[in-house]
Design an enzyme around this catalytic site. Structure first.
Site, mmCIF file in Angstrom:
data_model
loop_
_atom_site.group_PDB
_atom_site.id
_atom_site.type_symbol
_atom_site.label_atom_id
_atom_site.label_comp_id
_atom_site.label_asym_id
_atom_site.label_seq_id
_atom_site.Cartn_x
_atom_site.Cartn_y
_atom_site.Cartn_z
ATOM 1 N N GLU A 244 0.349 -1.369 -0.300
ATOM 2 C CA GLU A 244 0.122 0.171 -0.512
ATOM 3 C C GLU A 244 0.956 0.945 0.047
ATOM 4 O O GLU A 244 0.241 1.988 -0.941
ATOM 5 C CB GLU A 244 -0.449 -0.272 1.379
ATOM 6 C CG GLU A 244 -1.620 1.189 1.093
ATOM 7 C CD GLU A 244 -3.356 1.204 2.546
ATOM 8 O OE1 GLU A 244 -4.089 0.540 2.708
ATOM 9 O OE2 GLU A 244 -3.036 2.393 3.292
ATOM 10 N N ARG A 270 2.765 33.636 -16.179
ATOM 11 C CA ARG A 270 2.822 35.253 -15.213
ATOM 12 C C ARG A 270 3.534 36.210 -15.153
ATOM 13 O O ARG A 270 4.693 35.377 -14.902
ATOM 14 C CB ARG A 270 2.283 34.099 -13.861
ATOM 15 C CG ARG A 270 1.561 35.534 -12.801
ATOM 16 C CD ARG A 270 0.600 36.273 -13.121
ATOM 17 N NE ARG A 270 0.086 36.668 -12.372
ATOM 18 C CZ ARG A 270 -0.984 38.090 -12.061
ATOM 19 N NH1 ARG A 270 -1.784 37.913 -13.140
ATOM 20 N NH2 ARG A 270 -1.780 38.126 -11.096
ATOM 21 N N GLN A 281 13.946 34.950 -8.063
ATOM 22 C CA GLN A 281 14.200 34.147 -7.326
ATOM 23 C C GLN A 281 13.177 33.607 -6.173
ATOM 24 O O GLN A 281 13.415 32.104 -5.904
ATOM 25 C CB GLN A 281 15.842 34.506 -6.375
ATOM 26 C CG GLN A 281 16.562 33.344 -5.766
ATOM 27 C CD GLN A 281 18.161 33.629 -5.569
ATOM 28 O OE1 GLN A 281 17.872 34.181 -4.626
ATOM 29 N NE2 GLN A 281 18.994 33.711 -6.209
#
Length: 381
Positions: A244, A270, A281
């Protein structure tokens, strides 16, 4: 990291053609379970439900590393994390233990339907009052005069619970034995008298992966439905949990890859103050951290998978991989949210769901605290 064969690559990429169908939009007022079941019809067509089942029962019989390789890609192309989570539960919690521990009759009865996705699987161990202390459970099964078992108790947070057909239920069968011999796994069918599936619970994330309480009131379980041997419950569950972690969290790696690519694309598009925001940065470093978290998680999961494949002790590597991946996923989701800003906070952008979905990863399959306890224990602390 690995030199994948052409067959492995072909199997991984074969699900790409289903990306559009897996991400079909449905009305917002449609119930979560209905969304899951609609998309499950596509999942069945991909053949991915047969990944771990033996060929003689209609499966693909893949090893752990090949299965991880495929499921990582599923996480990448499927935007519905609840569907991915429910799929992982189906593959690992039900089909896998029947494949590994079931007798011939059980395999013949259940595996073809589970492999085809015609029956949905789930497992039940968690109880409301015990949480991570799972083996302190109250649910118990006592033998009757016929040698069958009578199951009483309840379980909670059962993933796929409201929609599953086949359940692996863990119960105490010997109050005098310890963890290693006191519990047994049973195959329980939907509709068995005395067995009730509760109503779906409302959650923060993983919306389409429904979960619920389960109730057992004098449920007669034929001795033929004991999975493995009586008293073998802990060993079976321990085996399932290893798989799992690998399958569920390699899906998260695929989701992290998708999130990273969306964030990179947005940061290039953007603009603020005349520059794409990726040139700042403060933004680029967040993206770099997302990449570091992704690659570290991927490496640690495949290392743990390799340990399992080679049959060496994987306890520590699994615990570390689970902690690193879950926490990197949350961190990446927070960084992406910050980069997308106010737009990312809006539901229509599809970014806020990563954060809601990722938070649960630090809890399910053994919380980060439990995993750190395991690591410390293996260090002799």
């Amino acid at each position: 990291m690995y030199e994948w064969t052409e067959d492995q690559k072909a199997l991984r990429h074969s699900i790409n053609e289903w990306s559009e169908a897996l991400n079909t939009e449905y009305p917002e007022d449609m119930a979560d379970r209905d969304v899951f079941l609609k998309r499950w019809e596509t999942v069945k067509q991909t053949g991915i439900t047969a990944l771990l089942v033996a060929e003689q029962y209609g499966g693909l019989e893949q090893d752990i590393l090949s299965a991880m390789y495929v499921m990582e890609n599923f996480g990448r192309i499927c935007d519905d994390a609840g569907l991915s989570f429910g799929l992982s539960t189906h593959i690992v919690s039900t089909g896998l233990p029947i494949q590994r521990f079931g007798n011939d009759a059980q395999k013949e009865k259940y595996l073809p339907l589970l492999a085809a996705g015609e029956k949905i699987g789930a497992h039940a161990i968690t109880e409301a009052e015990v949480g991570s202390d799972a083996w302190n459970m109250d649910t118990h099964a006592d033998k009757n005069d016929n040698g069958d078992f009578v199951l009483n108790g309840s379980k909670t947070f059962c993933s796929n619970g409201p929609i599953a057909d086949t359940f692996i239920v863990y119960a105490r069968t010997n109050a005098d034995a310890g963890t290693l011999g006191g519990f047994t796994a049973f195959i329980v069918d939907k509709g068995t008298p005395g067995f009730t599936q509760g109503q779906p619970m409302h959650k923060m994330g993983l919306q389409s992966s429904t979960l619920c309480d389960l109730f057992f009131d004098d449920v007669v379980i034929p001795k033929e439905n004991v999975l493995g041997k009586e008293g073998q419950g802990f060993s079976i569950f321990n085996y399932v949990m290893k798989w799992e972690i690998l399958i569920s969290f390699v899906i998260n790696v695929g989701e992290m890859e998708s999130l990273l690519q969306k964030t990179i694309a947005y940061s290039k598009h953007r603009k603020q103050y005349g520059e794409p925001i990726c040139k700042y940065q403060a933004v680029s470093h967040k993206i770099a951290n997302m990449k570091i978290g992704l690659e570290t998680s991927r490496a640690m999961l495949y290392k743990a998978g390799s340990d399992m494949h080679r049959k060496v002790n994987s306890t520590t590597s699994l615990a570390m991989a689970k902690v690193v991946t879950s926490e990197a996923f949350v961190a990446a989701s927070l960084d992406a949210q910050q980069i997308f800003g106010g737009y990312g906070y809006m539901k229509e952008a599809g970014i806020e769901k990563y954060l809601r979905n990722s938070v649960a990863s630090k809890i399910y399959s053994g919380s980060s605290e439990v995993q750190r306890n395991t690591i410390a224990s293996m260090l002799g602390l």
